[in-house]
Design a protein around this motif. Structure first.
Motif, PDB file in Angstrom:
ATOM      1  N   ALA A   1      78.457  84.450  80.799  1.00  0.00           N
ATOM      2  CA  ALA A   1      77.908  83.175  80.326  1.00  0.00           C
ATOM      3  C   ALA A   1      78.996  82.113  80.491  1.00  0.00           C
ATOM      4  O   ALA A   1      79.867  81.945  79.638  1.00  0.00           O
ATOM      5  CB  ALA A   1      77.476  83.284  78.875  1.00  0.00           C
ATOM      6  N   TYR A   2      78.971  81.417  81.618  1.00  0.00           N
ATOM      7  CA  TYR A   2      79.976  80.396  81.901  1.00  0.00           C
ATOM      8  C   TYR A   2      79.718  79.158  81.048  1.00  0.00           C
ATOM      9  O   TYR A   2      78.574  78.839  80.730  1.00  0.00           O
ATOM     10  CB  TYR A   2      79.940  80.011  83.382  1.00  0.00           C
ATOM     11  CG  TYR A   2      80.322  81.143  84.305  1.00  0.00           C
ATOM     12  CD1 TYR A   2      81.643  81.486  84.509  1.00  0.00           C
ATOM     13  CD2 TYR A   2      79.342  81.872  84.966  1.00  0.00           C
ATOM     14  CE1 TYR A   2      81.995  82.522  85.349  1.00  0.00           C
ATOM     15  CE2 TYR A   2      79.677  82.916  85.815  1.00  0.00           C
ATOM     16  CZ  TYR A   2      81.011  83.233  85.996  1.00  0.00           C
ATOM     17  OH  TYR A   2      81.351  84.261  86.834  1.00  0.00           O
ATOM     18  N   ALA A   3      80.782  78.455  80.724  1.00  0.00           N
ATOM     19  CA  ALA A   3      80.668  77.245  79.904  1.00  0.00           C
ATOM     20  C   ALA A   3      79.904  76.148  80.634  1.00  0.00           C
ATOM     21  O   ALA A   3      79.164  75.384  80.017  1.00  0.00           O
ATOM     22  CB  ALA A   3      82.057  76.752  79.505  1.00  0.00           C
ATOM     23  N   ASN A   4      80.100  76.066  81.960  1.00  0.00           N
ATOM     24  CA  ASN A   4      79.410  75.046  82.759  1.00  0.00           C
ATOM     25  C   ASN A   4      79.484  75.429  84.235  1.00  0.00           C
ATOM     26  O   ASN A   4      80.132  76.412  84.610  1.00  0.00           O
ATOM     27  CB  ASN A   4      80.010  73.660  82.509  1.00  0.00           C
ATOM     28  CG  ASN A   4      81.504  73.628  82.752  1.00  0.00           C
ATOM     29  OD1 ASN A   4      81.982  74.080  83.780  1.00  0.00           O
ATOM     30  ND2 ASN A   4      82.249  73.087  81.786  1.00  0.00           N
ATOM     31  N   SER A   5      78.832  74.648  85.064  1.00  0.00           N
ATOM     32  CA  SER A   5      78.779  74.941  86.501  1.00  0.00           C
ATOM     33  C   SER A   5      80.149  74.856  87.161  1.00  0.00           C
ATOM     34  O   SER A   5      80.431  75.600  88.103  1.00  0.00           O
ATOM     35  CB  SER A   5      77.809  73.987  87.198  1.00  0.00           C
ATOM     36  OG  SER A   5      76.502  74.221  86.774  1.00  0.00           O
ATOM     37  N   ASP A   6      80.987  73.954  86.684  1.00  0.00           N
ATOM     38  CA  ASP A   6      82.335  73.840  87.253  1.00  0.00           C
ATOM     39  C   ASP A   6      83.135  75.119  87.026  1.00  0.00           C
ATOM     40  O   ASP A   6      83.861  75.575  87.906  1.00  0.00           O
ATOM     41  CB  ASP A   6      83.081  72.646  86.653  1.00  0.00           C
ATOM     42  CG  ASP A   6      82.507  71.318  87.108  1.00  0.00           C
ATOM     43  OD1 ASP A   6      81.865  71.272  88.182  1.00  0.00           O
ATOM     44  OD2 ASP A   6      82.699  70.319  86.390  1.00  0.00           O
ATOM     45  N   HIS A   7      83.004  75.691  85.839  1.00  0.00           N
ATOM     46  CA  HIS A   7      83.708  76.938  85.541  1.00  0.00           C
ATOM     47  C   HIS A   7      83.186  78.068  86.422  1.00  0.00           C
ATOM     48  O   HIS A   7      83.956  78.858  86.956  1.00  0.00           O
ATOM     49  CB  HIS A   7      83.561  77.280  84.053  1.00  0.00           C
ATOM     50  CG  HIS A   7      84.388  78.468  83.653  1.00  0.00           C
ATOM     51  ND1 HIS A   7      83.840  79.585  83.098  1.00  0.00           N
ATOM     52  CD2 HIS A   7      85.713  78.711  83.751  1.00  0.00           C
ATOM     53  CE1 HIS A   7      84.797  80.471  82.870  1.00  0.00           C
ATOM     54  NE2 HIS A   7      85.940  79.955  83.252  1.00  0.00           N
ATOM     55  N   ARG A   8      81.876  78.137  86.588  1.00  0.00           N
ATOM     56  CA  ARG A   8      81.279  79.151  87.464  1.00  0.00           C
ATOM     57  C   ARG A   8      81.786  78.977  88.899  1.00  0.00           C
ATOM     58  O   ARG A   8      82.180  79.939  89.551  1.00  0.00           O
ATOM     59  CB  ARG A   8      79.753  79.066  87.444  1.00  0.00           C
ATOM     60  CG  ARG A   8      79.116  80.068  88.394  1.00  0.00           C
ATOM     61  CD  ARG A   8      77.613  79.960  88.432  1.00  0.00           C
ATOM     62  NE  ARG A   8      77.052  80.513  87.210  1.00  0.00           N
ATOM     63  CZ  ARG A   8      76.271  79.849  86.372  1.00  0.00           C
ATOM     64  NH1 ARG A   8      75.931  78.605  86.619  1.00  0.00           N
ATOM     65  NH2 ARG A   8      75.814  80.440  85.299  1.00  0.00           N
ATOM     66  N   ALA A   9      81.806  77.749  89.380  1.00  0.00           N
ATOM     67  CA  ALA A   9      82.270  77.478  90.742  1.00  0.00           C
ATOM     68  C   ALA A   9      83.744  77.847  90.912  1.00  0.00           C
ATOM     69  O   ALA A   9      84.150  78.346  91.969  1.00  0.00           O
ATOM     70  CB  ALA A   9      82.051  76.007  91.093  1.00  0.00           C
ATOM     71  N   ALA A  10      84.542  77.633  89.884  1.00  0.00           N
ATOM     72  CA  ALA A  10      85.967  77.980  89.947  1.00  0.00           C
ATOM     73  C   ALA A  10      86.176  79.485  90.055  1.00  0.00           C
ATOM     74  O   ALA A  10      87.176  79.943  90.616  1.00  0.00           O
ATOM     75  CB  ALA A  10      86.691  77.428  88.719  1.00  0.00           C
ATOM     76  N   GLU A  11      85.256  80.254  89.526  1.00  0.00           N
ATOM     77  CA  GLU A  11      85.365  81.714  89.572  1.00  0.00           C
ATOM     78  C   GLU A  11      84.924  82.301  90.919  1.00  0.00           C
ATOM     79  O   GLU A  11      85.243  83.449  91.226  1.00  0.00           O
ATOM     80  CB  GLU A  11      84.535  82.345  88.458  1.00  0.00           C
ATOM     81  CG  GLU A  11      85.079  82.081  87.074  1.00  0.00           C
ATOM     82  CD  GLU A  11      86.432  82.739  86.852  1.00  0.00           C
ATOM     83  OE1 GLU A  11      86.607  83.900  87.246  1.00  0.00           O
ATOM     84  OE2 GLU A  11      87.313  82.071  86.284  1.00  0.00           O
ATOM     85  N   LEU A  12      84.210  81.533  91.723  1.00  0.00           N
ATOM     86  CA  LEU A  12      83.703  82.059  92.988  1.00  0.00           C
ATOM     87  C   LEU A  12      84.800  82.546  93.931  1.00  0.00           C
ATOM     88  O   LEU A  12      84.700  83.666  94.443  1.00  0.00           O
ATOM     89  CB  LEU A  12      82.811  81.037  93.694  1.00  0.00           C
ATOM     90  CG  LEU A  12      82.227  81.496  95.029  1.00  0.00           C
ATOM     91  CD1 LEU A  12      81.413  82.774  94.880  1.00  0.00           C
ATOM     92  CD2 LEU A  12      81.400  80.372  95.637  1.00  0.00           C
ATOM     93  N   PRO A  13      85.864  81.795  94.192  1.00  0.00           N
ATOM     94  CA  PRO A  13      86.906  82.310  95.096  1.00  0.00           C
ATOM     95  C   PRO A  13      87.544  83.604  94.588  1.00  0.00           C
ATOM     96  O   PRO A  13      87.882  84.494  95.378  1.00  0.00           O
ATOM     97  CB  PRO A  13      87.930  81.182  95.160  1.00  0.00           C
ATOM     98  CG  PRO A  13      87.223  79.974  94.684  1.00  0.00           C
ATOM     99  CD  PRO A  13      86.144  80.435  93.756  1.00  0.00           C
ATOM    100  N   ILE A  14      87.685  83.728  93.281  1.00  0.00           N
ATOM    101  CA  ILE A  14      88.262  84.943  92.694  1.00  0.00           C
ATOM    102  C   ILE A  14      87.321  86.118  92.938  1.00  0.00           C
ATOM    103  O   ILE A  14      87.747  87.204  93.344  1.00  0.00           O
ATOM    104  CB  ILE A  14      88.516  84.735  91.187  1.00  0.00           C
ATOM    105  CG1 ILE A  14      89.544  83.621  90.997  1.00  0.00           C
ATOM    106  CG2 ILE A  14      88.950  86.035  90.516  1.00  0.00           C
ATOM    107  CD1 ILE A  14      89.613  83.073  89.588  1.00  0.00           C
ATOM    108  N   TRP A  15      86.040  85.895  92.707  1.00  0.00           N
ATOM    109  CA  TRP A  15      85.062  86.965  92.928  1.00  0.00           C
ATOM    110  C   TRP A  15      84.974  87.332  94.410  1.00  0.00           C
ATOM    111  O   TRP A  15      84.920  88.518  94.749  1.00  0.00           O
ATOM    112  CB  TRP A  15      83.681  86.549  92.406  1.00  0.00           C
ATOM    113  CG  TRP A  15      82.679  87.631  92.599  1.00  0.00           C
ATOM    114  CD1 TRP A  15      82.488  88.706  91.798  1.00  0.00           C
ATOM    115  CD2 TRP A  15      81.769  87.777  93.688  1.00  0.00           C
ATOM    116  NE1 TRP A  15      81.502  89.520  92.314  1.00  0.00           N
ATOM    117  CE2 TRP A  15      81.046  88.960  93.485  1.00  0.00           C
ATOM    118  CE3 TRP A  15      81.496  87.015  94.816  1.00  0.00           C
ATOM    119  CZ2 TRP A  15      80.069  89.402  94.367  1.00  0.00           C
ATOM    120  CZ3 TRP A  15      80.532  87.449  95.700  1.00  0.00           C
ATOM    121  CH2 TRP A  15      79.826  88.633  95.464  1.00  0.00           C
TER     122      TRP A  15
END
Length: 65
Positions: A17-31
């Motif tokens: 459950a990401y806080a917002n879309s920016d946080h989700r997008a920031a996690e994409l390169p890591i994933w």
């Protein structure tokens, strides 16, 4: 491509459950790094996709974090 999308949705987009879309997008390169370099794939005999490149010791792609 369809399998990749299913996996991305399950393991990245909706896994937390990401806080917002920016946080989700920031996690994409890591994933994506984990998916390509560390996550075992059944179709590749439990090896990650990067193993298919046959990288030599002097290839800069081997230097990852």
């Amino acid at each position: 491509a369809e399998r990749f999308i299913q996996t991305a949705l399950r393991e990245w987009a909706y896994a937390v459950a990401y806080a917002n879309s920016d946080h989700r997008a920031a996690e994409l390169p890591i994933w994506l790094h984990r998916y390509n370099w560390h996550r075992p794939h059944g179709s590749l005999k439990s090896k990650p996709p990067i193993s298919r490149l046959g990288l030599t010791k002097d290839n800069l792609l081997r230097l990852h974090t």
